[in-house]
Design an enzyme around this catalytic site. Structure first.
Site, PDB file in Angstrom:
ATOM      1  N   HIS A  20     -17.127-130.181  62.555  1.00  0.00           N
ATOM      2  CA  HIS A  20     -16.477-131.052  61.565  1.00  0.00           C
ATOM      3  C   HIS A  20     -15.476-131.976  62.269  1.00  0.00           C
ATOM      4  O   HIS A  20     -15.217-131.876  63.460  1.00  0.00           O
ATOM      5  CB  HIS A  20     -15.790-130.243  60.451  1.00  0.00           C
ATOM      6  N   CYS A  33      -7.759-132.663  65.629  1.00  0.00           N
ATOM      7  CA  CYS A  33      -8.808-132.407  64.633  1.00  0.00           C
ATOM      8  C   CYS A  33      -9.493-133.696  64.196  1.00  0.00           C
ATOM      9  O   CYS A  33     -10.503-133.664  63.498  1.00  0.00           O
ATOM     10  CB  CYS A  33      -8.216-131.690  63.421  1.00  0.00           C
ATOM     11  N   HIS A  86     -15.708-131.503  66.535  1.00  0.00           N
ATOM     12  CA  HIS A  86     -15.548-130.248  67.277  1.00  0.00           C
ATOM     13  C   HIS A  86     -16.062-129.174  66.316  1.00  0.00           C
ATOM     14  O   HIS A  86     -16.674-129.518  65.302  1.00  0.00           O
ATOM     15  CB  HIS A  86     -14.082-130.038  67.677  1.00  0.00           C
ATOM     16  N   HIS A 120     -16.255-124.742  64.833  1.00  0.00           N
ATOM     17  CA  HIS A 120     -15.628-123.440  64.627  1.00  0.00           C
ATOM     18  C   HIS A 120     -16.674-122.385  64.263  1.00  0.00           C
ATOM     19  O   HIS A 120     -17.714-122.699  63.676  1.00  0.00           O
ATOM     20  CB  HIS A 120     -14.601-123.505  63.486  1.00  0.00           C
ATOM     21  N   ASP A 128     -24.297-123.235  57.871  1.00  0.00           N
ATOM     22  CA  ASP A 128     -24.432-122.697  59.231  1.00  0.00           C
ATOM     23  C   ASP A 128     -25.207-123.652  60.138  1.00  0.00           C
ATOM     24  O   ASP A 128     -26.264-124.167  59.751  1.00  0.00           O
ATOM     25  CB  ASP A 128     -25.155-121.342  59.182  1.00  0.00           C
ATOM     26  N   HIS A 129     -24.666-123.879  61.327  1.00  0.00           N
ATOM     27  CA  HIS A 129     -25.266-124.788  62.306  1.00  0.00           C
ATOM     28  C   HIS A 129     -25.399-126.212  61.756  1.00  0.00           C
ATOM     29  O   HIS A 129     -26.333-126.936  62.103  1.00  0.00           O
ATOM     30  CB  HIS A 129     -26.610-124.256  62.814  1.00  0.00           C
ATOM     31  N   GLU A 176     -10.605-120.319  59.918  1.00  0.00           N
ATOM     32  CA  GLU A 176     -11.122-121.394  60.762  1.00  0.00           C
ATOM     33  C   GLU A 176     -11.033-120.961  62.224  1.00  0.00           C
ATOM     34  O   GLU A 176     -11.901-121.280  63.044  1.00  0.00           O
ATOM     35  CB  GLU A 176     -10.307-122.658  60.525  1.00  0.00           C
TER      36      GLU A 176
END
Lengths: 137, 137, 137, 137, 137, 137
Positions: free
Chosen positions: F15, F34, F40, F42, F80-81, F125
């Site tokens: 994100h 951020c 980047h 998480h 996810d992913h 996070e």
């Protein structure tokens, strides 16, 4: 008195597994979800292990503040909050698998830490998957 | 069938890093916050690893209750809720760095555990810093 | 849209539980090992929870960098690598139990954080013992 | 470029430590609470470590999805939600100590993973007790 | 000054989910693997939370050694290394789901702890599944 | 008998925090690292808590397999992913802060879970930063 000290650190990064010489179909087949085109990301946890002889005067193998500053300057500042594929020199032409990432981290630190210390890196991509380099044997 | 068993234990202690032959300035420069004069403290976590041959009759390498009782009697009762610098024989003249502490713990247990078992200790001073003795190689 | 954010932090300190108006016998009876005269110590882990309304423009309840800087300046710098009994104003005349420590931390942060945010602190003295203030009800 | 990858998995099982050739008294004396007649149980955590040469084309040592599927098919489906003593072929005549369990798991996976990969298993019976096979040396 | 203290404990037990008034088919359909006939088991982790007023003389809400002894005598000694279905009075006629187990634990402790303390129990059956009683609201 | 059950799950995503109506300078000033342009990522950990009345026939509040399947279908498969900013409908016009993400997850699950169950979500996070919605009070 030969000991190892282990320092834990972490960084958060995006990446995508992709071999530029393959078709999209082959990339998807080999790398599955990790080939997702717009990247995904991880909280990478890392242990840096140094092995050598304790200094009898200080009782230290290596000053942990120095080690922690070195990890911040060389690894965290380079990779934290970055896209490994797009924002780093190291992965311009190298697939950012955990195996390759741990090897890159090892080589960066190897140049900055005196040769009398052995180095080993363990890197967790998730709580269930991690990689260690160099291998124990 | 050569295996290792690993038992986790912990103790809470105060300490201060200090070399009595140095000036206050030099101690502060080398040990930083860890030289704080009135001590600070840690929850030490410890793994004791024994390696040897499993007994085919019991299927045990070493009775874990015996190992846990030994760790309590020899390590926890000696160091838990103590000031390592002031309350222990071992650190009267030895700086209580994690490197020295893991070496002291190894030697205490080495005398109490039969020589056919190899011993390795890993000691966490904080969640991010730990030391292992003897080193893998 | 009322949410809570929780920030985790830690500090390492020495302390001793002791009521100055009691005899040594009574102190030992009530506080046991925690009354050990030369202090012992802990790695304190802490969660600071702020509750309030998310800002619709930023999508933040509270800037986490600001919160983390505030915790460093007001809590970590004050207590980390200190002897709570000897080195701090707060525990000159107050027994440094985890209950009292969490109350002190709450009041320090309460003065620095705007009143539209509710605050709750959870503090772990060890992995098995923790305290929360204010209580849920 | 010789690396190790480590995959974490888990299963929940019941067991009882018991040597069928001994009297009840001797079993109770040697195995204590673990000899409890109606079984007790554990959440077993496991790390499977493979060591070998990274494939330069994929940047993988071993496809983690394949490894995770193999662990599910061969270990989790066999032992999860089972009574090790009553429900499994492997422990019909073998005492299900953690030492024996880790040895059984190693041998099951050894047959399914190509010989160019070294294998090591670490198995946690509880958060404080674990076993590793084969031993480092 | 109303605070909560939280004490963590654990026990290892076998169990089987089963409703004696249902057919085997229905039990299997509803409880799945948890209905496995020869039992399976877990490392149960537990947090006992007491809420009340801190004693200004001691700085304690409740003596943690007393609480830990009480949890050992009333909960660990009763359930550790036991088969919940076969070895305990509490689950003779009650299905040992985590919901029912947390309720049973609450009621055992409720009778032993003075009524000025509120009690809440959180019980983890696995690292991913837990139950809390009483609910917050 | 009103209880809560808590199920833990996780997903890995990329994100970038960014307010499209602001200049680059203002975005960098408010969101710092951020706001890094190429994203980047998480490993998000999540706890879904349901509160309600236990069914006396099954001893369940809610079938955990159903809950875990629902979380997989509605949350993991969606996020996810993925790149939250580019790959999801939910964050086309909404800044993917943890506060907004936990609110989105709550609303997705709220539509799929019967209204007699209260829902609360906690989302990590990183190991140090988490958010809870709805807030306790």
């Amino acid at each position: 008195m030969r000991v190892s000290i282990i320092r834990r650190a972490h960084f958060n990064a995006a990446h995508r597994l992709h071999n530029q010489e393959w078709s999209d179909e082959k990339n998807l087949k080999v790398f599955g979800l990790c080939n997702s085109p717009n990247y995904h990301g991880h909280n990478y946890d890392m242990e840096v292990k140094l092995t050598g002889e304790t200094d009898p005067v200080t009782g230290y193998l290596y000053d942990l503040k120095d080690l922690s500053d070195l990890i911040k300057a060389e690894i965290e500042d380079r990779f934290d909050h970055k896209n490994l594929n797009l924002d780093t020199e190291e992965f311009k032409d190298l697939n950012p698998t955990t195996e390759n990432l741990v090897y890159v981290i090892y080589n960066i630190l190897r140049e900055k830490i005196a040769p009398e210390y052995d180095i080993k890196i363990r890197l967790w991509e998730t709580a269930r998957n991690s990689v260690e380099y160099p291998a124990d044997s």
